[in-house]
Design an enzyme around this catalytic site. Structure first.
Site, PDB file in Angstrom:
ATOM      1  N   HIS A  61     -81.004  -1.951   4.452  1.00  0.00           N
ATOM      2  CA  HIS A  61     -82.232  -1.619   3.723  1.00  0.00           C
ATOM      3  C   HIS A  61     -83.365  -2.615   3.974  1.00  0.00           C
ATOM      4  CE1 HIS A  61     -79.847   1.354   1.829  1.00  0.00           C
ATOM      5  NE2 HIS A  61     -79.297   0.606   0.917  1.00  0.00           N
ATOM      6  N   LYS A  67     -78.086  -9.299  -7.199  1.00  0.00           N
ATOM      7  CA  LYS A  67     -77.650  -8.592  -8.409  1.00  0.00           C
ATOM      8  C   LYS A  67     -77.803  -9.498  -9.631  1.00  0.00           C
ATOM      9  CE  LYS A  67     -74.469  -5.288  -6.346  1.00  0.00           C
ATOM     10  NZ  LYS A  67     -75.284  -4.149  -6.773  1.00  0.00           N
ATOM     11  N   ASP A 122     -80.810   5.916   5.821  1.00  0.00           N
ATOM     12  CA  ASP A 122     -81.057   4.732   5.003  1.00  0.00           C
ATOM     13  C   ASP A 122     -82.051   5.205   3.951  1.00  0.00           C
ATOM     14  OD1 ASP A 122     -82.293   2.371   3.900  1.00  0.00           O
ATOM     15  OD2 ASP A 122     -81.421   1.228   5.545  1.00  0.00           O
ATOM     16  N   HIS A 123     -81.580   5.381   2.716  1.00  0.00           N
ATOM     17  CA  HIS A 123     -82.420   6.073   1.738  1.00  0.00           C
ATOM     18  C   HIS A 123     -83.697   5.312   1.415  1.00  0.00           C
ATOM     19  CE1 HIS A 123     -80.203   3.543  -1.233  1.00  0.00           C
ATOM     20  NE2 HIS A 123     -81.315   3.637  -1.928  1.00  0.00           N
ATOM     21  N   GLY A 136     -68.010  15.093  -4.250  1.00  0.00           N
ATOM     22  CA  GLY A 136     -68.212  13.683  -4.566  1.00  0.00           C
ATOM     23  C   GLY A 136     -69.455  13.401  -5.391  1.00  0.00           C
TER      24      GLY A 136
END
Length: 511
Positions: free
Chosen positions: A242, A342, A179-180, A13
C-alpha cells in the site's frame, strides 16, 4: 461493455460479503456492468442458487453504501448470480464449472469473456491458475483475466516464484493485482490533479518541495488476525504494497492524458531511481516499533505481546517509519518519509507535501516560527485536499498566519464510489492503470528485502511505543535530524476548533 462472466473463488468468504457484492451492486445501480453479466460463485458449501442469492442480498443490505430499497432493482441484480460447489484442488470440479459457464453463456448468447476473481488465500493462487488453464476454462474464444488480492509473495524470492508460476497460465496483461489503496478516489485524483494542472506540475520538483510525508495510521490492534499478522508485520502488511504504491503515485510526473502504459512506465522509473539500502544501513533510515499497553479513547488496552495468539517474546513489528530518497533530477535532495502502524492515536491516511520557503529573508531565523506552505491530501477516513498558505495577519503587524483553502473535487460526498467499485469496474474494462504491475511488485520487494533481512538478524532495534500514541519517539528523531517534523501529530488538548466546529491540529513542538 463486453458481456462478461464473473467467476468468484471464495464466494462465501468475508471479503466477498463486505466488499465485492456491495461493489457489484453499486456498479449495477450506476449502469456500470455489462448488459449481459453473470456471477458464478464458488465455494465448498452446499449452497443452491437460491441460498447464494439470499446471502448476496443480505450482504448488500448490510454493507452497501446505498440502501437496497428498490425490490425490483435488487431482484434484477440477484438474477445474475449462480453457485457452483468447488474444491480448489479437485480437477473434476473445474470441468463441472466449465460446463456450467458454457451453458450460461449459451443461454445468454454471449462471447466467452471470463474474469476470474481469486478472493482466497495466496497459497491457492497457483493451484487455481493451473487448473483454470488445464481445464480449458481460460482457453475460450474470448478474453480471460485473473484478479488477485494481496499479499503477492512473502519476500522477494517467493514473489518471483509465484509470478513465474502464474505466468504459465496467464500473461502479464491478463493479471490484475488488486491494491485497494489504488482504488481510493483521492489516490486516483493524485495523477489527474497533476495532469490537469500545469501549476502543480511546475511545483512538483526539488526546487519548491522540502519533503513529502505519507502516513497510514490505524487505531486497531492485531485483533483476530494474530496467526496471520505475527508472521507478516507492518512492513509486509502495509509498507511493501500500500505505502510504496502511494509513494509511486505521489512521485510520478504525468504528462496530459497519460495512457495506462505511460502511468506504469512512470511508476517503474520512480522505483528504478529509488536509492536502495544495504542491510547494514537499514537502522539509520528505518524505525521499527511494537505497541505496548496504553489507552485508546480513555480505555486501557494490552500490549502486542499480551494479545491472544501472540507469543510473549514476539519481535514482530507493528510500526514502521522510513526515509526514502529518489535519485533523479526531479526529487534529488527531497526526503520522502513514510510511516504506518497499529494502535496509534487516530485512524488516518494522509499525504503531506511541505514546500520550501523561497521568499524567506536571509536575516530571519527559525525562531520566527513561520509555518511552511502545505498541500495535504486526506485519503481516509475523510477525503479532501487542503492547501495551507501564509498571509499577513492584519491584527499582528508584520507577522504571518496560515490560511487553509479546501479544494472540493466532488459533487457529492454521499455518492462517492468505494475503492472496490473503481477497481472491479476497471478490471471489467481491462484498464490496468490502478493495478500493480509485476515490475512494481518486484522492485518493491527488492527495496524491502534488506529490511526483512536486517529485522531477521536483529540489526534494527525494536522500539516499544505506548498504545494511543503516534509511535516511538525515534520516529520523530528520524525527521528531526533533517530539520523536519511529522505534521498533524497533535495531542487532544492542542486541537483547535475552527469556524465550522471541526478540529484542526496545531503542531506539537515537543512531540
Amino acid at each position: 461493455m463486453e458481456p462478461t462472466t464473473f467467476v468468484l473463488f471464495g464466494a462465501t468468504g468475508d471479503l466477498a460479503k463486505r466488499k465485492i457484492y456491495p461493489a457489484l451492486y453499486n456498479l449495477f445501480v450506476d449502469g456500470k456492468l455489462p448488459q449481459s453479466f453473470s456471477v458464478i460463485g464458488l465455494g465448498r458449501r452446499e449452497w443452491t442458487d437460491e441460498s447464494f442469492q439470499a446471502n448476496v442480498e443480505q450482504s448488500i443490505r448490510r454493507f452497501s453504501r446505498r440502501e437496497a430499497d428498490d425490490a425490483g432493482l435488487v431482484k434484477d441484480f440477484l438474477n445474475a448470480f449462480r453457485f457452483c460447489v468447488l474444491d480448489i484442488g479437485r480437477k473434476e470440479d473445474y470441468q463441472k464449472l466449465l460446463k456450467m459457464i458454457e451453458q450460461r453463456e449459451n443461454e445468454l448468447n454471449v462471447a466467452p469473456n471470463r474474469l476470474f476473481y481469486l478472493s482466497v488465500g495466496p497459497e491457492y493462487f497457483e493451484t487455481i491458475a493451473a487448473n483454470i488453464q488445464d481445464s480449458g476454462l481460460g482457453s475460450a474464444n474470448g478474453w480471460k483475466r485473473l484478479v488477485i488480492e494481496k499479499p503477492f509473495g512473502h519476500d522477494l524470492q517467493s514473489a518471483r516464484d509465484l509470478n513465474r508460476n502464474l505466468s504459465k497460465s496467464f500473461a502479464e496483461q491478463e493479471v490484475f493485482r488488486i491494491d485497494h489503496y489504488l482504488g481510493k478516489p483521492m489516490v486516483q485524483k493524485l495523477g489527474a490533479l497533476q495532469q490537469a494542472n500545469p501549476v502543480i506540475q511546475a511545483l512538483w520538483t526539488n526546487r519548491y518541495i522540502a519533503n513529502v510525508q505519507i502516513t497510514a495510521n490505524e487505531t486497531v490492534g492485531v485483533e483476530e488476525r494474530a496467526g496471520y499478522y505475527d508472521h507478516i508485520g507492518a512492513v509486509r502488511d502495509m509498507f511493501q504494497n500500500h505505502l510504496l504504491q502511494l509513494f509511486m503515485m505521489t512521485a510520478i510526473h504525468l504528462p496530459h492524458d497519460s495512457a495506462p502504459d505511460k502511468v506504469r512506465f512512470k511508476k517503474k522509473k520512480v522505483m528504478e531511481s529509488l536509492r536502495t539500502l544495504q542491510k547494514q544501513d537499514v537502522s539509520a533510515n528505518v524505525i521499527r516499533g511494537q505497541y505496548k499497553a496504553g489507552s485508546m479513547q480513555g480505555k486501557p488496552v494490552v500490549g502486542y505481546t499480551s494479545e491472544p495468539g501472540i507469543a510473549p517474546d514476539s519481535m514482530n513489528d507493528t510500526f514502521i517509519a522510513a526515509k526514502l530518497e529518489i535519485d533523479d533530477s526531479y526529487w534529488r535532495g527531497v526526503p520522502f518519509y513514510i510511516r504506518t502502524g497499529k494502535r496509534l492515536n487516530e485512524k488516518s491516511t494522509r499525504i503531506v507535501v511541505e514546500f520550501k520557503e523561497p521568499l524567506k529573508p536571509v536575516s530571519s531565523s527559525n525562531e520566527d516560527n513561520i509555518a511552511p506552505n502545505l498541500l495535504v491530501f486526506d485519503i481516509g477516513p475523510n477525503e479532501g485536499i487542503t492547501l495551507q498558505l501564509n498571509t499577513k495577519d492584519p491584527e499582528r503587524k508584520g507577522e504571518f498566519k496560515p490560511v487553509h483553502i479546501d479544494i472540493d473535487l466532488q459533487d457529492s460526498q454521499d455518492n462517492v464510489p468505494e475503492a472496490y467499485e473503481n477497481l472491479i469496474y476497471d478490471a471489467l474494462l481491462g484498464d490496468p492503470t490502478f493495478f500493480a504491475h509485476w515490475d512494481e511488485v518486484e522492485m518493491s520487494w527488492e527495496w524491502v528485502q534488506p529490511l526483512l533481512e536486517a529485522f531477521e538478524e536483529n540489526l534494527v532495534p525494536l522500539y516499544l511505543y505506548e498504545a494511543g500514541s503516534y509511535g516511538p519517539a525515534e520516529s520523530d528523531a528520524l525527521l528531526a535530524k533533517d530539520g523536519f517534523h511529522w505534521w498533524f501529530d497533535a495531542k487532544p488538548e492542542q486541537q483547535i476548533p475552527n469556524v465550522e466546529g471541526e478540529q484542526q491540529y496545531a503542531y506539537n513542538s515537543n512531540h
